[in-house]
Design a protein around this motif. Structure first.
Motif, short mmCIF file in Angstrom:
data_model
loop_
_atom_site.label_atom_id
_atom_site.label_comp_id
_atom_site.label_asym_id
_atom_site.label_seq_id
_atom_site.Cartn_x
_atom_site.Cartn_y
_atom_site.Cartn_z
N SER A 93 0.88 -1.03 0.02
CA SER A 93 -0.09 0.11 0.04
C SER A 93 1.00 1.09 0.42
O SER A 93 0.22 2.20 -0.06
CB SER A 93 -0.86 0.28 1.61
N PHE A 94 2.35 1.27 0.38
CA PHE A 94 3.11 2.51 0.33
C PHE A 94 3.97 2.12 -0.83
O PHE A 94 4.61 3.38 -0.60
CB PHE A 94 3.68 2.36 1.69
N TYR A 95 3.45 1.89 -1.88
CA TYR A 95 4.71 2.00 -3.32
C TYR A 95 4.62 2.99 -3.33
O TYR A 95 5.71 4.04 -4.26
CB TYR A 95 3.88 1.01 -4.61
N PRO A 96 3.76 4.53 -3.24
CA PRO A 96 4.36 5.62 -3.98
C PRO A 96 5.27 6.76 -2.89
O PRO A 96 5.25 7.74 -3.29
CB PRO A 96 2.72 6.41 -4.18
N LEU A 97 5.04 6.14 -1.59
CA LEU A 97 5.87 6.65 -0.65
C LEU A 97 7.57 6.86 -0.99
O LEU A 97 8.30 8.17 -0.45
CB LEU A 97 5.30 6.54 0.68
N SER A 98 7.97 5.46 -1.47
CA SER A 98 9.20 5.99 -1.17
C SER A 98 9.71 4.68 -2.60
O SER A 98 9.09 3.96 -2.76
CB SER A 98 10.45 5.44 0.03
N ARG A 99 11.18 5.12 -3.00
CA ARG A 99 11.66 3.80 -4.04
C ARG A 99 11.72 2.29 -3.54
O ARG A 99 11.30 1.55 -4.21
CB ARG A 99 13.18 4.21 -4.29
N ARG A 100 11.72 2.24 -2.54
CA ARG A 100 11.81 0.97 -1.74
C ARG A 100 11.23 0.24 -1.70
O ARG A 100 10.54 -0.56 -2.34
CB ARG A 100 12.33 1.28 -0.48
N PHE A 101 9.34 1.09 -1.68
CA PHE A 101 8.39 -0.02 -1.69
C PHE A 101 7.63 -0.38 -2.95
O PHE A 101 6.54 -1.00 -3.10
CB PHE A 101 7.18 1.23 -0.82
N ARG A 102 8.44 0.86 -4.28
CA ARG A 102 8.03 0.63 -4.89
C ARG A 102 8.85 -0.79 -5.63
O ARG A 102 7.76 -1.13 -6.61
CB ARG A 102 8.03 1.54 -6.07
#
Length: 120
Positions: A93-102
């Protein structure tokens, strides 16, 4: 991954607070979902079932109170297991928050895409 509503696995204690999903929230969600149900029922606690080896891929987060349940379930299914060691519960769910999540979300998507592309 909620696979055993009958007991607290070690990661519930290790990551009880401070890692997004808390132990207290897990209890609350379980109560909302199955307040009066038989928590040993395999439909609620599939880790207690005997499904035999099942084609599956399970992704877990290193800092997740439900991590150990998910990994135990993956082992029971003889599934492919991927642990994102530096992430928390709900990381997709956090993919827009940081490169790592993405990066993690894209890895899951690639796995799904590859699985769906295989002939049946």
């Amino acid at each position: 991954m909620a696979t055993d509503l009958t007991r607290r696995h070690p990661s519930r204690h290790l990551f009880a607070d401070g890692f997004m999903l808390t132990d207290r929230e897990v209890d609350w969600f379980q109560h909302q979902y199955a307040a009066t149900a038989d928590r040993t029922d395999p439909r609620l606690s599939p880790l207690l079932a005997d499904p035999g080896p099942t084609p599956a891929t399970v992704w877990t987060a290193g800092f997740d109170p439900r991590r150990d349940e998910g990994e135990a379930y993956a082992h029971k299914l003889n599934a492919t297991l991927h642990r994102e060691p530096d992430l928390v519960h709900g990381y997709l769910s956090f993919y827009p928050l940081s490169r790592r999540f993405r990066t993690a979300a894209l890895a899951v998507a690639a796995e799904i895409r590859a699985t769906l592309a295989k002939p049946a």
